[in-house]
Each structure stands twice: as structure tokens, then as C-alpha cells.
Enzyme design. Structure first.
Site, PDB file in Angstrom:
ATOM      1  N   CYS A 140       0.749  -1.230   0.009  1.00  0.00           N
ATOM      2  CA  CYS A 140       0.026  -0.006   0.113  1.00  0.00           C
ATOM      3  C   CYS A 140       0.790   1.286   0.094  1.00  0.00           C
ATOM      4  CB  CYS A 140      -0.821  -0.047   1.225  1.00  0.00           C
ATOM      5  SG  CYS A 140      -1.930   1.511   1.359  1.00  0.00           S
ATOM      6  N   CYS A 196      -0.855   5.543   7.374  1.00  0.00           N
ATOM      7  CA  CYS A 196      -2.305   5.176   7.694  1.00  0.00           C
ATOM      8  C   CYS A 196      -2.451   4.390   8.793  1.00  0.00           C
ATOM      9  CB  CYS A 196      -2.964   4.736   6.243  1.00  0.00           C
ATOM     10  SG  CYS A 196      -4.603   4.145   6.782  1.00  0.00           S
ATOM     11  N   GLN A 211     -20.118  -8.832  11.387  1.00  0.00           N
ATOM     12  CA  GLN A 211     -18.616  -9.154  11.174  1.00  0.00           C
ATOM     13  C   GLN A 211     -18.228  -8.507  10.075  1.00  0.00           C
ATOM     14  OE1 GLN A 211     -16.679 -10.225  13.392  1.00  0.00           O
ATOM     15  NE2 GLN A 211     -17.634 -11.271  14.937  1.00  0.00           N
ATOM     16  N   CYS A 262     -13.504 -11.163  20.712  1.00  0.00           N
ATOM     17  CA  CYS A 262     -12.629 -10.381  19.893  1.00  0.00           C
ATOM     18  C   CYS A 262     -11.497  -9.789  20.663  1.00  0.00           C
ATOM     19  CB  CYS A 262     -13.193  -9.077  19.153  1.00  0.00           C
ATOM     20  SG  CYS A 262     -14.167  -8.151  20.489  1.00  0.00           S
TER      21      CYS A 262
END
Length: 456
Positions: free
Chosen positions: A75, A81, A285, A410
Site C-alpha cells: 500500500c 495510515c 462481522q 474479539c
């Protein structure tokens, strides 16, 4: 004893491993230093940013000798980022590190000397996997920019041309909205002084249905041409639903009431052979392909025979409960989000499932009432937020004493803490745990755990 380092000191360090959260772990004569942007095997020059009694934090300013697992990030926006942390770490090393972090949490926090950990399930696709992205606006000299927050910054936004976590469709929608905003001379919002108008853009995709939903979030007031905005988005045939929200508070949130500007109220997604309606604020999700794999693990751990009463706590739009309903006698779902429950009820009807009921309520406050109404559960599925089971929810769950709990987590640290409490206070034993990598190039990892209650 005083820490052996001081703030702003420059150090040469070798990174041993990754800590939960993604920082590299280095040691200086036994003293732990957590190094942002340090990868296992790297030798780095790092500047100390924070010093505490037992550890310090530092930022890698130069990679002196790259480790064998460091790779080239594809990227163009990386590492500025904040959307990805590990594009420069080989994917095999990412999943190995995540599995190790789950094991460490279960040992250190859960108090389990030999956790029954199964091999981690790696992602099917390591790029372009997200079905939802939230972008932020900011104002530049030549007009509004639209992108993601810079790494480690809440107040700075990086303009994004191509994000590797979304699809060509997602990138195209974002860039078209940015050009529309510039053409109409609209002003991006400043979090620093709360000036400006355009705040966020949310793009949701039904990856298995080819449908997309777009939500624009602005400061108060209709200061844009809604028809022109709709026309820009209707150039994309996949866009089926266009919404607008106003955010009157300084908080950076998108979970807001919406006004439908065009199209359907919701889009549909397909998971495990079922159709699901997805509204702007409903939880789903964000990795569709791996959600199917995750639910498959939960289904295996639940081991239903068709005669069980199942509680689905923190049920969202009903995905797990409805996937399990075919194998259960009854499914009872609870979630605090009224919008998610509205979707869950629609989804049950959409799929012709008549043995599932869903209620909007706080789990901790309502699970005892559900117990009185539905009777003893044979299996309880819990899929709580990152903070884990709230104290009252865990207590009520323990008191109900279901023979089997399938915990979808999570956050391995809160999972481990909850497992310890369920074990110490309510007689549960962890029988199986399987990490699932839903989010490549980020520190996050899901884990499905199976707990059974000791006979008492």
C-alpha cells in the site's frame, strides 16, 4: 529501583516478539521496552516516548537490520495510515504471533498452565476483505479530503486513493464522494476546533450479494444538495441504499439515527446459506468470508442435536443464532441495539426460521428474566464487545449454569479474564479454544472457546 531509560533517550534494540496490541517487545538488561513499528527479528534505533516503573514505550525511528519476517508493504499509504499495522510483516508471522498472544493470555490471565489451544484458522484473503469501512473528512487548502486517520493520531486524517482493505467498488465510492464534495465546495470537519460540515462516510458491502449501502455523516443542517449526492452514488449499480446522519456532538461516531435519501432501508448479505438484512447501524462481522468460517467453528463447538434450548447473548442481527437454529429446538437472542434486533426479527422471517425469538434489552439486566421465560438453556452462545462480559452479565450467566458455553471473543485478554471467573466462581472448564484471524495486517484476533460446567 529506577527504570534504566529516560524519556527521549535513543536506544538500539532487538525485537523479540509482538505484544498484544501490536507493539514489538525488546529487552534492555531484562527491562521491557514496547516498541511501536518494531517487528520480530528487527534491530532498530528507537526513541523512548514513555517510562514507567516496569516497562517503557518507544518508537522505532530507523530499522538498522530488518528481521527475516519483514516484507515490502504493497500500500502506498503505509505506514502513515492507521488502518493497517502489519503490512510489512509476513502473513505467516502475523498469524503465529496472534496465536501466541491468545495462548499467553490464557496462561497469564486465565491461569491455565496448558491451554487447550487449537491451530489458528488463517484468513482466506489477506487483502480486500472488509465489508465495512468508515472514512473521515478533513479540510485541506484545496478543499475537503477523505480518508483514514493517520497512525496514532485522532486529529489528523490521511487522504486515501487506494485502500487495500476494501474492494475496487469501495475505493470507487469513496473517491467519487470526495470529488463530489470538492465540486460542491463543501467544507471538511475539523475535530480540533469543531468547525466545518462533512464528517464521515460509511460504506457497507454485501460481499456475497453485490449490494452496497452508503451513509454520509455531517454536522447539523442540510447544507448540501441531497439530490446531487444521490446522483453521484447511483452511478454505481451496486449501491442500493443511501442514508444521511447528523452528528451534533464532538464525538467521532457514526452509530446515529439516519434519514433515507434513496433506495431500500437495508441491504442484504448472505452467510452460511442464509440471507441477512443489514441496516446502517446493525452489527455484522466485517470480514464476510471469515465470518462464515468463525460461525462454522461456533457451530462445531455447540454440537447441537436438535433438542437443545440455546441462548444467543449479544446476538446482533441474529447471525450466529439463526445459523444454529436449524440444529436446535429453540434459540433466544438478546442484544441492547433495537436496530440490530429489528434486523434479527426480519432475518428470521426472511429465512423462514420459526424457532428463534429476539429481544432488545441489556444482557446483564435481562438474562435472568429470559431464564424465567425460556427455561434452562442447554447451550449459551456469547459474543460480547471488546470489553468482554460486563460484571452483571457474567454473574447472571454463571448463576444460570448452562452445561455448555460457546464464547466468541474479539479480545483475548478479556476472554481469559472471563474464563478465569467462570472457572473459579461457577465451575466451568475450558475444553477447546480456536483463534480465527478475521483481520489480517491488524493486531486483532477472534477466538472461539468452549466451556463446560463441572457436574456439582
Amino acid at each position: 529501583m529506577a527504570a534504566p531509560v529516560t524519556r527521549d533517550q535513543e536506544l538500539e534494540l532487538t525485537i523479540d516478539s509482538l505484544a498484544y496490541g501490536g507493539n514489538g517487545v525488546a529487552r534492555l538488561n531484562g527491562f521491557v521496552v514496547f516498541v511501536r513499528r518494531g517487528l520480530p527479528g528487527d534491530t532498530v534505533r528507537a526513541r523512548v516516548t514513555k517510562v514507567q516503573r516496569r516497562h517503557a514505550e518507544a518508537l522505532a525511528t530507523e530499522v538498522l537490520h530488518p528481521g527475516p519476517q519483514r516484507v515490502e508493504a504493497p500500500c502506498a499509504h503505509y505506514p502513515a495510515c492507521g488502518g493497517c499495522r502489519f503490512q510489512d510483516l509476513a502473513y505467516d508471522a502475523q498469524v503465529e504471533s496472534k496465536a501466541a498472544q491468545v495462548a499467553d493470555a490464557l496462561r497469564r490471565i486465565g491461569g491455565i498452565a496448558e491451554p487447550p489451544l487449537e491451530p489458528i484458522l488463517p484468513a482466506d484473503d489477506v487483502f480486500h476483505y472488509r465489508n465495512k469501512l468508515e472514512y473521515s473528512f478533513t479540510q485541506l487548502e484545496d478543499g475537503p479530503a477523505l480518508g483514514l486517520h493517520k497512525a496514532g493520531r485522532w486529529d489528523e486524517v490521511l487522504e486515501i486513493e487506494k485502500c487495500w482493505l476494501t474492494t475496487d467498488l469501495g475505493n470507487g465510492i469513496r473517491n467519487a464522494v470526495r470529488e463530489w464534495a470538492r465540486g460542491d465546495r463543501l467544507v471538511g470537519y475539523s475535530q480540533e476546533d469543531q468547525s466545518g460540515y462533512l464528517r464521515h462516510l460509511v460504506v457497507r458491502e454485501g460481499r456475497n450479494t453485490g449490494q452496497a449501502l452508503v451513509q454520509l455523516v455531517t454536522a447539523p443542517g442540510e447544507k448540501f444538495d441531497t439530490g446531487g449526492f444521490v446522483d453521484v452514488l447511483r452511478q454505481f449499480p451496486e449501491v442500493r441504499s443511501i442514508h444521511w446522519s447528523e452528528n451534533e456532538s464532538p464525538a467521532e461516531v457514526t452509530n446515529l439515527p439516519t434519514q433515507l435519501l434513496w433506495g431500500e432501508e437495508a441491504i442484504e448479505e448472505e452467510l452460511c446459506g442464509l440471507r441477512f438484512r443489514v441496516r446502517p447501524n446493525a452489527f455484522l462481522q466485517t470480514n464476510t468470508a471469515m465470518a462464515e468460517r468463525l460461525y462454522g467453528v461456533a457451530r462445531e463447538f455447540a454440537a447441537l442435536s436438535g433438542a437443545e434450548t440455546v441462548y444467543d447473548l449479544y446476538c446482533g442481527i441474529g447471525t450466529i443464532g439463526l445459523v444454529l437454529a436449524h440444529d436446535a429446538l429453540t434459540v433466544w437472542g438478546i442484544d441492547v441495539s433495537e436496530e440490530s434486533i429489528a434486523c434479527a426479527l426480519e432475518n428470521a422471517d426472511l429465512n423462514g426460521i420459526g424457532n428463534a425469538a429476539f429481544f432488545a434489552a441489556n444482557v446483564g439486566q435481562s438474562v435472568a428474566e429470559l431464564h424465567e421465560r425460556a427455561g434452562d438453556p442447554d447451550v449459551v452462545i456469547v459474543d460480547p464487545p471488546r470489553a468482554g462480559l460486563a460484571g452483571k452479565a457474567l454473574k447472571r450467566l454463571g448463576e444460570i449454569g448452562a452445561p455448555r458455553i460457546v464464547y466468541v471473543s474479539c479480545n483475548p485478554t478479556t476472554l481469559a479474564g472471563d474464563i478465569k471467573r467462570l472457572s473459579d466462581d461457577y465451575g466451568y472448564t475450558l475444553l477447546r479454544a480456536k483463534p480465527v484471524d478475521m483481520f489480517p495486517h491488524t493486531p486483532h484476533v477472534e477466538t472461539v472457546a468452549l466451556l463446560e460446567r463441572d457436574a456439582r
